[in-house]
Design a protein around this motif. Sequence first.
Motif, PDB file in Angstrom:
ATOM      1  N   GLU A   1       6.148  14.148   3.672  1.00 41.88           N
ATOM      2  CA  GLU A   1       6.582  12.750   3.769  1.00 41.88           C
ATOM      3  C   GLU A   1       5.798  11.845   2.827  1.00 41.88           C
ATOM      4  N   THR A   2       4.533  12.185   2.573  1.00 35.99           N
ATOM      5  CA  THR A   2       3.679  11.329   1.744  1.00 35.99           C
ATOM      6  C   THR A   2       4.326  11.040   0.401  1.00 35.99           C
TER       7      THR A   2
ATOM      8  N   THR B   1      -2.998   6.826  -2.219  1.00 34.29           N
ATOM      9  CA  THR B   1      -2.519   8.159  -1.836  1.00 34.29           C
ATOM     10  C   THR B   1      -3.340   9.270  -2.461  1.00 34.29           C
ATOM     11  N   CYS B   2      -3.511   9.221  -3.779  1.00 32.16           N
ATOM     12  CA  CYS B   2      -4.172  10.327  -4.470  1.00 32.16           C
ATOM     13  C   CYS B   2      -5.579  10.549  -3.936  1.00 32.16           C
ATOM     14  N   MET B   3      -6.364   9.483  -3.846  1.00 29.91           N
ATOM     15  CA  MET B   3      -7.737   9.629  -3.368  1.00 29.91           C
ATOM     16  C   MET B   3      -7.779  10.144  -1.933  1.00 29.91           C
ATOM     17  N   SER B   4      -6.794   9.759  -1.129  1.00 27.14           N
ATOM     18  CA  SER B   4      -6.804  10.115   0.288  1.00 27.14           C
ATOM     19  C   SER B   4      -6.308  11.534   0.530  1.00 27.14           C
ATOM     20  N   GLU B   5      -5.483  12.061  -0.361  1.00 23.89           N
ATOM     21  CA  GLU B   5      -4.957  13.413  -0.163  1.00 23.89           C
ATOM     22  C   GLU B   5      -6.073  14.454  -0.115  1.00 23.89           C
ATOM     23  N   PHE B   6      -7.183  14.192  -0.760  1.00 26.88           N
ATOM     24  CA  PHE B   6      -8.299  15.143  -0.751  1.00 26.88           C
ATOM     25  C   PHE B   6      -9.021  15.178   0.596  1.00 26.88           C
TER      26      PHE B   6
ATOM     27  N   ARG C   1       0.832  -1.199   0.000  1.00 26.54           N
ATOM     28  CA  ARG C   1       0.000   0.000   0.000  1.00 26.54           C
ATOM     29  C   ARG C   1       0.866   1.249   0.000  1.00 26.54           C
ATOM     30  N   THR C   2       0.501   2.224  -0.813  1.00 29.43           N
ATOM     31  CA  THR C   2       1.246   3.474  -0.845  1.00 29.43           C
ATOM     32  C   THR C   2       0.949   4.288   0.419  1.00 29.43           C
ATOM     33  N   GLN C   3       1.637   5.394   0.545  1.00 27.60           N
ATOM     34  CA  GLN C   3       1.607   6.159   1.786  1.00 27.60           C
ATOM     35  C   GLN C   3       0.244   6.806   2.037  1.00 27.60           C
ATOM     36  N   SER C   4      -0.199   6.711   3.269  1.00 32.91           N
ATOM     37  CA  SER C   4      -1.418   7.387   3.714  1.00 32.91           C
ATOM     38  C   SER C   4      -1.062   8.831   4.082  1.00 32.91           C
ATOM     39  N   PRO C   5      -1.714   9.818   3.482  1.00 35.22           N
ATOM     40  CA  PRO C   5      -1.338  11.217   3.738  1.00 35.22           C
ATOM     41  C   PRO C   5      -1.824  11.736   5.086  1.00 35.22           C
ATOM     42  N   ARG C   6      -1.007  12.569   5.699  1.00 37.47           N
ATOM     43  CA  ARG C   6      -1.406  13.323   6.885  1.00 37.47           C
ATOM     44  C   ARG C   6      -1.955  14.668   6.406  1.00 37.47           C
TER      45      ARG C   6
ATOM     46  N   ARG D   1     -11.014  20.862   8.938  1.00 38.89           N
ATOM     47  CA  ARG D   1     -11.893  20.960   7.764  1.00 38.89           C
ATOM     48  C   ARG D   1     -13.031  19.947   7.852  1.00 38.89           C
ATOM     49  N   ILE D   2     -14.172  20.312   7.255  1.00 42.42           N
ATOM     50  CA  ILE D   2     -15.331  19.420   7.246  1.00 42.42           C
ATOM     51  C   ILE D   2     -15.733  19.035   5.823  1.00 42.42           C
ATOM     52  N   TYR D   3     -14.939  19.471   4.834  1.00 42.81           N
ATOM     53  CA  TYR D   3     -15.165  19.089   3.445  1.00 42.81           C
ATOM     54  C   TYR D   3     -13.836  18.654   2.827  1.00 42.81           C
ATOM     55  N   PRO D   4     -13.878  17.812   1.803  1.00 42.74           N
ATOM     56  CA  PRO D   4     -12.633  17.438   1.116  1.00 42.74           C
ATOM     57  C   PRO D   4     -11.951  18.654   0.504  1.00 42.74           C
ATOM     58  N   LEU D   5     -10.643  18.534   0.285  1.00 43.38           N
ATOM     59  CA  LEU D   5      -9.859  19.610  -0.320  1.00 43.38           C
ATOM     60  C   LEU D   5     -10.136  19.715  -1.815  1.00 43.38           C
ATOM     61  N   SER D   6      -9.876  20.880  -2.355  1.00 40.20           N
ATOM     62  CA  SER D   6      -9.907  21.067  -3.806  1.00 40.20           C
ATOM     63  C   SER D   6      -8.572  20.605  -4.380  1.00 40.20           C
ATOM     64  N   PRO D   7      -8.493  20.340  -5.696  1.00 42.64           N
ATOM     65  CA  PRO D   7      -7.202  19.963  -6.293  1.00 42.64           C
ATOM     66  C   PRO D   7      -6.112  20.993  -6.020  1.00 42.64           C
ATOM     67  N   GLN D   8      -6.474  22.278  -6.028  1.00 43.06           N
ATOM     68  CA  GLN D   8      -5.483  23.322  -5.775  1.00 43.06           C
ATOM     69  C   GLN D   8      -4.962  23.248  -4.338  1.00 43.06           C
ATOM     70  N   GLU D   9      -5.863  22.983  -3.397  1.00 39.19           N
ATOM     71  CA  GLU D   9      -5.450  22.871  -2.001  1.00 39.19           C
ATOM     72  C   GLU D   9      -4.571  21.638  -1.784  1.00 39.19           C
ATOM     73  N   VAL D  10      -4.895  20.560  -2.482  1.00 39.86           N
ATOM     74  CA  VAL D  10      -4.066  19.355  -2.394  1.00 39.86           C
ATOM     75  C   VAL D  10      -2.651  19.649  -2.877  1.00 39.86           C
ATOM     76  N   GLY D  11      -2.558  20.326  -4.041  1.00 36.75           N
ATOM     77  CA  GLY D  11      -1.249  20.651  -4.591  1.00 36.75           C
ATOM     78  C   GLY D  11      -0.409  21.478  -3.646  1.00 36.75           C
ATOM     79  N   LYS D  12      -1.050  22.406  -2.958  1.00 32.90           N
ATOM     80  CA  LYS D  12      -0.322  23.274  -2.032  1.00 32.90           C
ATOM     81  C   LYS D  12       0.104  22.527  -0.783  1.00 32.90           C
ATOM     82  N   LEU D  13      -0.778  21.679  -0.242  1.00 36.68           N
ATOM     83  CA  LEU D  13      -0.511  21.028   1.028  1.00 36.68           C
ATOM     84  C   LEU D  13       0.544  19.936   0.918  1.00 36.68           C
ATOM     85  N   PHE D  14       0.653  19.313  -0.267  1.00 34.16           N
ATOM     86  CA  PHE D  14       1.555  18.164  -0.404  1.00 34.16           C
ATOM     87  C   PHE D  14       2.723  18.409  -1.353  1.00 34.16           C
TER      88      PHE D  14
END
Length: 422
Positions: free
Chosen positions: A350-351, A373-378, A307-312, A327-340
């Motif tokens: 680390e992810t 990983t990708c699905m979980s990053e959101f 299994r690939t890395q589970s994101p924090r 947060r109470i909603y999933p991230l947007s693609p832009q927010e994912v890009g910034k956070l990871f």
Amino acid sequence: MAAADHHHRHRSHRNIPLPFPCSSSPLLLLSLLSLASLILAFSLFKTSTEAPPLSPHHQTNLDMKKASDGLCDYSDGKWIFDPTAGSDWYDQTCKEIFKGWNCIGSNKSNALDIVKWRWKPRHCELPRFDPLRFLQRYRDTNIGFIGDSLNRNMFVSLFCTLKRVSGEVRKWRPSGADRGYTFLQHNLTVAYHRTNLLARYGRWSVSSTGGVLESLGYNVGYRVDVDIPEGTWAEALSFHDVLIFNTGHWWWAPSKFDPVKSPMLFFEKGLPVMPPIPPAVGLDMVLKHMISFVERRMKPTAILFFRTQSPRHFEGGDWNQGGSCQRIYPLSPQEVGKLFSVENNGTNVETRLVNQRLYKALDRSVFNVLDITCMSEFRADAHPSTVGGKKHDDCMHWCLPGVTDTWNDLFVAHLDNIQRRN
């Protein structure tokens, strides 16, 4: 294993790229889009004098054919809010759920909404796995999760889902397992073997006889034997028919392996690796040795996943720096890009750093990659956060029921595909 008797050990010679949406930096993405625009402009000019391009209808048909051929990339997609989702899942009464992960029982504000987000791959559907069908199909099968507490998260998800349709369960732990259960009617066992680094490790301190590490000024630390598996799972290979491995979080854990006060000290063949190497290089060595060990000791019919890395999702600092996940909603693609972003070298980097090493090590191995990983990053909304029972926000583990149920949907989909091919 009845369903896997015809599965033969083989080596995969495919390259395994990281999913594009989650691995590209904004700068790289911009460059690639610019290049793509030039190529598109040229191709439109060229096709105007040659054959016309495919119509959207034909393109859709090609995409559907690709999905039906089993080539769909489940990691490329988005989360869709579905108010009807989750109604038939297990609930907070499953006793195997660790208290800190029981977000419904702990009254997390969005706990009931977490399961109403459904992962939709771009070119196909990821079906919810049917627990009763799973028990019937994988009768007489032993399934082992080997890894850190994030693999326990996934193990509990699978157990609770299966227990919802089969109450005839007996506690039974295979050798070295932290916990395990057998579904008696189907003789199916699921077990969790805890290991933080995969390799054996323990406290190290300076000896009275001295040595090369002492001569370099090391007094205390953790000895990590890169070529020796931890005893909790070393014997599991002779028992389990399906194995799901993970490692990663503990390799970037300065609170445990402080690079000055308690550094990782790597040993190979009983001797210190010289010159001393950083944890990232140590991870490479451990992966190389552990993959080789598994390939030598696995059952000939076994099916292996890594299994690939589970994101924090810590924001505003790491766990010990006041970081939180409110947060109470999933991230947007832009927010994912910034956070990871690797380039930003942020708290959660680390992810992708771990994944880079995993993919390199697993290429041409017998392992199937389970890319969560990708699905979980959101899903920054799906951690226990302040209700995890800790002094700090838990932005690493996942609420149950929750995201790890989708990991198991993915796991079962891949497992079924492997069985059909064999």
